[in-house]
Design an enzyme around this catalytic site. Structure first.
Site, PDB file in Angstrom:
ATOM      1  N   GLU A  98      -0.719  -2.788  -9.545  1.00 15.06           N
ATOM      2  CA  GLU A  98      -0.642  -3.976  -8.552  1.00 15.06           C
ATOM      3  C   GLU A  98       0.752  -4.523  -8.456  1.00 15.06           C
ATOM      4  O   GLU A  98       1.142  -4.822  -7.470  1.00 15.06           O
ATOM      5  CB  GLU A  98      -2.046  -4.725  -8.696  1.00 15.06           C
ATOM      6  CG  GLU A  98      -3.244  -4.073  -8.416  1.00 15.06           C
ATOM      7  CD  GLU A  98      -3.229  -3.342  -7.047  1.00 15.06           C
ATOM      8  OE1 GLU A  98      -2.872  -3.982  -5.982  1.00 15.06           O
ATOM      9  OE2 GLU A  98      -3.766  -2.183  -6.932  1.00 15.06           O
TER      10      GLU A  98
ATOM     11  N   GLU B 119       0.998  -1.342   0.028  1.00  8.53           N
ATOM     12  CA  GLU B 119       0.008  -0.065  -0.162  1.00  8.53           C
ATOM     13  C   GLU B 119       0.746   1.233   0.023  1.00  8.53           C
ATOM     14  O   GLU B 119       0.553   2.266  -0.790  1.00  8.53           O
ATOM     15  CB  GLU B 119      -0.908  -0.159   1.087  1.00  8.53           C
ATOM     16  CG  GLU B 119      -2.000  -1.206   1.234  1.00  8.53           C
ATOM     17  CD  GLU B 119      -2.575  -1.371  -0.013  1.00  8.53           C
ATOM     18  OE1 GLU B 119      -3.108  -0.268  -0.729  1.00  8.53           O
ATOM     19  OE2 GLU B 119      -3.124  -2.553  -0.448  1.00  8.53           O
TER      20      GLU B 119
END
Length: 268
Positions: free
Chosen positions: A199, A142
């Site tokens: 991602e 993150e």
């Protein structure tokens, strides 16, 4: 008509050229990919500050903000170790106004907004029974989204795609149906693959961060094995914003070996 198309193409190409940059150094995983940035960093950070304040205010009202001191201390300790290594990708991040909070909620998620605004939900800690290393993998992922400014890049690409679809539809006289078809083509041909690319990039950078912080990078693989056992979305990868769990496991197995020497060095 041809001249108009050429002019528009030239303008779009000029915008792309002037906005290309890399927000990070490469590190050991090669994270210095060039990015298109049409939206300003200040604008994204300002929006993040406002949104983050709203999330915290709502959680505070519901008495779900940092209710357990031990869990909050654990999450912040791991975050601080990761943040201390962020300079490997961008030196300025060491001076960001980082904030780390825990919200008691069953949501199996964690996120980091632009500028370093982090929330970890207790649901992901409890559901996956995370070790410190596994939690470091999730938070490192993150944090990497924020370091690489994926939100800003995605907003820029969406704006550019919208302009392109509108221009082509107008020039070709395709009408509403043609516009819809072009927009869907852009979504499945550009937007979703780009999201999956981000991602994977965050997986790679996050695994390097955790290794530099002294967490075994192989624990990143454990997270996705646990996610497989937990179950969840069965959406085919080609239609998803995220790579499949199996794809991530395969990639992380290679990345863990690449950054393992950094972990060994950090443990000395």
């Amino acid at each position: 008509m041809k001249n108009m198309f050429r002019v528009i193409s030239f303008v779009l190409a000029s915008m792309l050229f002037s906005a290309c940059m890399s927000t990070t150094a490469g590190g050991s995983v090669g994270a210095d990919r060039s990015q298109v940035m049409l939206v300003s960093e200040a604008e994204m950070n300002q929006q993040a500050e406002s949104s983050y304040a709203e999330v915290l205010a709502e959680a505070k009202k519901n008495r779900t903000l940092n209710p357990d001191a031990a869990t909050t201390a654990r999450v912040r300790n791991i975050a601080n170790r990761l943040i201390a290594q962020s300079g490997a990708f961008r030196k300025d991040a060491l001076n960001w106004n980082w904030q780390v909070n825990v919200i008691k909620e069953d949501t199996v998620n964690a996120w980091c907004m632009p500028g370093g605004k982090i929330v970890v939900y207790t649901g992901i800690i409890d559901a996956l029974k995370l070790t410190d290393g596994e939690l470091a993998a999730i938070m490192g992922h993150e944090i990497s989204h924020a370091l690489k400014e994926h939100s800003r890049e995605q907003a820029s690409k969406q704006a550019l795609s919208s302009i392109g679809v509108s221009v082509i539809s107008e020039i070709a006289g395709l009408g509403d149906l043609g516009y819809t078809v072009l927009a869907l083509g852009a979504q499945y041909g550009l937007t979703l693959p780009f999201s999956r690319k981000c991602e994977t990039e965050a997986d790679n950078m996050g695994t390097e961060l955790m290794a530099r912080a002294g967490y075994d990078p192989h624990e990143a693989i454990n997270v996705w094995n646990k996610m497989n056992r937990l179950g969840g979305s069965s959406t085919p990868q080609i239609l998803s914003t995220h790579p499949s769990n199996d794809t991530r496991i395969k990639n992380l197995t290679e990345i863990a070996e690449t950054v393992y020497p950094l972990y060994q060095a950090a443990r000395k």
